[in-house]
Structure formats: structure tokens, C-alpha cells
Write a protein that holds these residues in place. Structure first.
Motif, PDB file in Angstrom:
ATOM      1  N   GLN A   1     -42.160   1.660 -41.866  1.00 25.46           N
ATOM      2  CA  GLN A   1     -42.383   3.081 -42.129  1.00 25.46           C
ATOM      3  C   GLN A   1     -42.923   3.302 -43.542  1.00 25.46           C
ATOM      4  O   GLN A   1     -43.845   4.087 -43.760  1.00 25.46           O
ATOM      5  CB  GLN A   1     -41.081   3.874 -41.940  1.00 25.46           C
ATOM      6  CG  GLN A   1     -40.590   3.965 -40.509  1.00 25.46           C
ATOM      7  CD  GLN A   1     -41.467   4.845 -39.646  1.00 25.46           C
ATOM      8  OE1 GLN A   1     -42.261   5.634 -40.147  1.00 25.46           O
ATOM      9  NE2 GLN A   1     -41.360   4.691 -38.338  1.00 25.46           N
TER      10      GLN A   1
ATOM     11  N   GLU B   1     -45.686  -0.652 -36.208  1.00 25.56           N
ATOM     12  CA  GLU B   1     -44.717   0.385 -35.847  1.00 25.56           C
ATOM     13  C   GLU B   1     -44.514   0.415 -34.334  1.00 25.56           C
ATOM     14  O   GLU B   1     -43.377   0.507 -33.846  1.00 25.56           O
ATOM     15  CB  GLU B   1     -45.207   1.741 -36.340  1.00 25.56           C
ATOM     16  CG  GLU B   1     -44.211   2.874 -36.062  1.00 25.56           C
ATOM     17  CD  GLU B   1     -44.760   4.225 -36.462  1.00 25.56           C
ATOM     18  OE1 GLU B   1     -44.033   4.992 -37.093  1.00 25.56           O
ATOM     19  OE2 GLU B   1     -45.924   4.514 -36.113  1.00 25.56           O
TER      20      GLU B   1
ATOM     21  N   TYR C   1     -40.188  10.301 -35.059  1.00 28.73           N
ATOM     22  CA  TYR C   1     -39.027   9.506 -35.449  1.00 28.73           C
ATOM     23  C   TYR C   1     -37.724  10.197 -35.098  1.00 28.73           C
ATOM     24  O   TYR C   1     -36.696   9.528 -34.921  1.00 28.73           O
ATOM     25  CB  TYR C   1     -39.050   9.189 -36.946  1.00 28.73           C
ATOM     26  CG  TYR C   1     -38.034   8.124 -37.294  1.00 28.73           C
ATOM     27  CD1 TYR C   1     -38.314   6.788 -37.044  1.00 28.73           C
ATOM     28  CD2 TYR C   1     -36.778   8.464 -37.784  1.00 28.73           C
ATOM     29  CE1 TYR C   1     -37.382   5.802 -37.309  1.00 28.73           C
ATOM     30  CE2 TYR C   1     -35.829   7.494 -38.040  1.00 28.73           C
ATOM     31  CZ  TYR C   1     -36.137   6.159 -37.805  1.00 28.73           C
ATOM     32  OH  TYR C   1     -35.188   5.192 -38.043  1.00 28.73           O
TER      33      TYR C   1
ATOM     34  N   LEU D   1     -37.827  -1.865 -39.599  1.00 25.03           N
ATOM     35  CA  LEU D   1     -38.399  -0.567 -39.269  1.00 25.03           C
ATOM     36  C   LEU D   1     -38.626   0.265 -40.534  1.00 25.03           C
ATOM     37  O   LEU D   1     -39.662   0.917 -40.679  1.00 25.03           O
ATOM     38  CB  LEU D   1     -37.467   0.177 -38.305  1.00 25.03           C
ATOM     39  CG  LEU D   1     -37.953   1.568 -37.844  1.00 25.03           C
ATOM     40  CD1 LEU D   1     -39.280   1.449 -37.117  1.00 25.03           C
ATOM     41  CD2 LEU D   1     -36.899   2.213 -36.943  1.00 25.03           C
TER      42      LEU D   1
ATOM     43  N   ARG E   1     -45.232  12.455 -37.295  1.00 24.70           N
ATOM     44  CA  ARG E   1     -44.403  11.280 -37.566  1.00 24.70           C
ATOM     45  C   ARG E   1     -42.922  11.665 -37.654  1.00 24.70           C
ATOM     46  O   ARG E   1     -42.057  10.941 -37.192  1.00 24.70           O
ATOM     47  CB  ARG E   1     -44.852  10.604 -38.864  1.00 24.70           C
ATOM     48  CG  ARG E   1     -46.258  10.047 -38.799  1.00 24.70           C
ATOM     49  CD  ARG E   1     -46.536   9.108 -39.937  1.00 24.70           C
ATOM     50  NE  ARG E   1     -45.594   7.999 -39.934  1.00 24.70           N
ATOM     51  CZ  ARG E   1     -45.609   6.974 -39.082  1.00 24.70           C
ATOM     52  NH1 ARG E   1     -46.552   6.912 -38.163  1.00 24.70           N
ATOM     53  NH2 ARG E   1     -44.709   6.023 -39.159  1.00 24.70           N
TER      54      ARG E   1
ATOM     55  N   SER F   1     -50.497  -1.052 -39.764  1.00 23.05           N
ATOM     56  CA  SER F   1     -49.188  -0.405 -39.876  1.00 23.05           C
ATOM     57  C   SER F   1     -48.806   0.281 -38.576  1.00 23.05           C
ATOM     58  O   SER F   1     -47.643   0.215 -38.143  1.00 23.05           O
ATOM     59  CB  SER F   1     -49.198   0.615 -41.020  1.00 23.05           C
ATOM     60  OG  SER F   1     -49.448  -0.011 -42.256  1.00 23.05           O
TER      61      SER F   1
END
Length: 435
Positions: free
Chosen positions: A404, A383, A173, A400, A169, A379
Motif C-alpha cells: 500500500q 496489490e 480497502y 500488504l 482506494r 504496485s
């Protein structure tokens, strides 16, 4: 020669490093734990001590043979005073008579054999029961160790999975943040939105650090339970599938320490039998052969005519008649038996309650895991939809950031539920000795 020794040492170190660094499955961890656990090693020493005690007690039933010898020199010969009238003297007078010579000696053999000794046989039986009790204790200890090692093993696997997800993750990101940076440089988004993105990236980095710390702690926990060097690296395989639990009815005889607890009652009963045997007769066979010598000087002591022999063979019977102490001991041990039986019943009830409670919690956690998986899927879907908007140039950092946070929260809840499930799964297996 020195080169060969150095080469051998190098190869040993190299192979030992390879052995430590390769993956350890659960079976290997358990085998290592059984060999290095200090309590199990102590139990093995206790078995040796009990066996030695049993042999010492059994030796009381074997013949005993002793050799005694002494030589004494009296610089003053003992005397005995007798009434004078015995030797024809006046009444009220005494006559002193020497009762010995300057030199005396004795030597001989003494033998003893117990023919009937009930308490000795029952004590031997008690040591056999003690041996069984220690063996049951070791068996229970291994099952308890297996439970703790397995929980630590699954925990380490789950924490490893969590840190890998956190890393993915964070890396994912970072690419999104690079895209947002470009849009910021192009003037598409303002500084506030860009700072929000930096905040999201920092939170994901902090989450990664926390997951790494959780993994390191779980790794340390597993190494502790198996007796592995704490500063060495321990590698285990990834968690592929969470094992499924198949519910069943409670069976008290399958409890891990059932034999251990039951043996406590048998020991108390055997102590009671030993106390009762104190009222039984004892019979032994004794024999003695002795030579004695007397003389006014050492040379006379050595002469054959100054030496005299004696010997006997006989039976010794001892029948206890009254012993208040032994009566109270028997009564006390009867109470101890009742106490141990009540404690055994309490133990069974407590374990059954624990089993049923775990079953209720297990069913509840299974539902929580299913719910957590649904929330995590939602979720992830949110996302992905948010990322599609960003790729199209539609930036909503607040949305966002919320997505998250929801994902991390859902992931933590699911991970916690899975960890609790694995702990209960192992505990139920431990209670009923499923595997």
C-alpha cells in the motif's frame, strides 16, 4: 405587479446559480478571466487617456480664438515726469503730465494658428506609438493570463483525478478491512495483524483528506486567476487525456511579449526625434482686432468719438540658435535608445535560454512519467496478488502495508511528474504562442 417582480428576481437568481454551478471548460474560464482581470481593464483606461492626450496635442495645430475685455476706473490718474527743458522750462526741472483718463476700456479678438510646428507633429506620432505599446501590453497580458489560468485549470483537473483515486482506494480497502475483521473475529488472525489493518485504513483515509485539500487549493487558485467568486463552487470537466507536446525550433518573433518589448525601442527613438525637433524653426499666423475707449466719466467712455479701433495680421517666426539644455537632452536620449536596444537583446537571449531549459526538462519528465506508470502498474499488480491471498485466507499484513505504501508513493510521484509536465507544456506554448 409585485408578484411578477418577485418571479423575475427568482428566475434571475436561479439561472445565475445554474450558470455558476454548470461545468466550465478552459475556453469559458479564459473568456471570464479576460472580462474580469483588473490589469486588462486598467489597460483599456490607459488607451482612453492616451487618445485624449493625442487629441489635446493635435488641438495645438488648430486655430485658437480668444475674446478679451476690460474696463478700468482710475480714482488717481497715472502721471509721467519729463525733463522741464522739453517743454521750455529750466534745466533740472520736471514737468508732470497725466497719461490717461478716469475711465478706460478695451475689448477685442485674438487669433493664433501654428503653421510650422515639427515637435507637435512628432509628439502626436509618439502618442500613436504609446497606443500601440499599450495594445501590445494588453496582448502580452492576455497571453500571460492564459498561461496562469491554463496551469491552474490542468492542476485542478489532476488534483480532482487524484482525490477520486484516493477515494476509490479508501473504499476498496474498507471492504478488505471488513474481511480482515471477520477473520479476526473467527480467530484466524491475531490482534497485531488486525491493528496493522486499521493503520493501513487510517493512512488511506489521511491520504484521501490530503488529496481533497490539494483539490480545494487548486480550485481556489483557478477561481482567483479567472476572477471567479472565491466562495462559489466551480465545476470543471475531468482530465481525459494529458496533451502531447510536439517540440519545435525557437522563433524569437513568436515570443508573447515580443511586440511589447520592441515597442519600447520605438518609443525611445520617437522621444529622440521630438528632442531634435526643438532645434527646428516655428512659424505661426497671428491676428488681433481691438477697440479701446477713454473718458473722464463713464458716459463719455460710451460715446463713439471716444472709442478707437486697431487690428493687425502677421507672421511669427522663431528660430532656436543656442540651447545647451536641448543639446544634452538629445545626447541623453541617444544613450536611452542604446540602452533599450541592449535590454531587448538581453530579453531575447533570456527567453531562448528558458525555452531550451524547458525542453530539456520536458524530455526528462516524459521519461519520469513513463517510469512512474511502470512502477504504478507493478504496485497495482502486487496489490491484486496480495488481495487474492487475503481472499484465500493467507494474511500477511506487513506485506500488504508495504504494498500500500509503495502504491501511494508511486501514485504521488506520477502525479507530481504529470503536474510538472503540464506546467512545462503550458509554459512552452506560452513562450512560442502555439495556440
Amino acid at each position: 405587479m409585485k408578484k411578477q417582480a418577485c418571479l423575475s428576481l427568482y428566475l434571475c437568481l436561479m439561472f445565475s446559480h445554474i450558470a455558476i454551478s454548470q461545468e466550465w471548460n478552459l475556453e469559458k474560464c479564459l473568456s471570464f478571466a479576460y472580462l474580469n482581470n483588473k490589469e486588462i481593464l486598467v489597460d483599456s483606461k490607459n488607451l482612453t487617456l492616451i487618445e485624449l492626450d493625442r487629441k489635446m496635442t493635435f488641438s495645438k495645430l488648430l486655430p485658437e480664438l480668444a475674446f478679451d475685455a476690460n474696463i478700468d476706473h482710475y480714482w488717481e490718474i497715472p502721471i509721467q515726469a519729463y525733463p522741464g527743458e522739453i517743454f521750455g522750462g529750466e534745466p533740472g526741472t520736471t514737468v508732470t503730465v497725466p497719461v490717461g483718463t478716469s475711465w478706460t476700456s478695451n475689448y477685442g479678438l485674438t487669433a493664433n494658428l501654428n503653421l510650422v510646428s515639427v515637435d507637435t507633429w512628432k509628439t502626436i506620432k509618439m502618442y500613436s506609438l504609446k497606443k500601440q505599446a499599450v495594445q501590445s501590453s494588453t496582448k502580452s497580458l492576455k497571453k500571460l493570463l492564459k498561461k496562469n489560468v491554463t496551469i491552474a485549470y490542468y492542476s485542478m483537473q489532476l488534483q480532482d483525478k487524484n482525490r477520486k483515486i484516493a477515494l476509490e482506494r479508501f473504499e476498496k480497502y474498507k471492504l478488505i478491512h471488513e474481511l480482515i475483521l471477520k477473520q479476526f473475529n473467527q480467530g484466524i488472525i491475531d490482534k497485531i495483524a488486525f491493528n496493522h489493518s486499521i493503520s493501513i485504513l487510517s493512512e488511506l483515509e489521511e491520504n484521501l483528506k490530503n488529496k481533497e485539500a490539494d483539490f480545494q487549493k487548486s480550485s481556489l487558485d483557478l477561481k482567483f486567476w479567472i476572477g471567479f467568486p472565491l466562495k462559489k463552487t466551480l465545476t470543471i470537466p475531468a482530465l481525459e487525456v494529458i496533451p502531447a507536446f510536439l517540440p519545435s525550433d525557437f522563433d524569437v518573433s513568436m515570443l508573447p511579449d515580443y511586440d511589447k518589448e520592441k515597442s519600447k525601442i520605438e518609443l525611445e527613438k520617437q522621444k529622440h526625434r521630438i528632442d531634435k525637433s526643438s532645434f527646428y524653426p516655428k512659424l505661426s499666423l497671428v491676428a488681433n482686432y481691438k477697440k479701446s475707449g477713454f473718458g473722464d466719466d463713464f458716459e463719455e467712455l460710451q460715446q463713439t468719438e471716444s472709442q478707437f479701433s486697431s487690428g493687425f495680421l502677421g507672421l511669427r517666426l522663431s528660430i532656436p540658435l543656442v540651447s545647451v539644455k536641448n543639446i544634452h537632452n538629445v545626447k541623453k536620449q541617444s544613450v536611452a535608445i542604446d540602452k533599450s536596444e541592449l535590454e531587448f537583446e538581453k530579453y531575447k537571449e533570456e527567453r531562448e535560454k528558458t525555452f531550451l531549459t524547458n525542453t530539456i526538462e520536458m524530455n526528462n519528465i516524459i521519461k519520469a512519467i513513463e517510469y512512474g506508470k511502470k512502477q504504478l502498474r507493478l504496485s497495482e499488480e502486487n496489490e491484486n496478488l496480495s488481495l487474492e491471498k487475503i481472499e484465500k485466507g493467507i494474511i500477511n499484513i506487513t506485506e500488504l502495508k508495504t504494498i500500500q505504501e509503495e502504491f501511494l508513493d508511486a501514485q504521488d510521484r506520477l502525479s507530481l511528474a504529470q503536474l510538472e509536465y503540464l506546467k512545462l507544456y503550458v509554459k512552452q506554448n506560452y513562450l512560442q504562442n502555439y495556440n
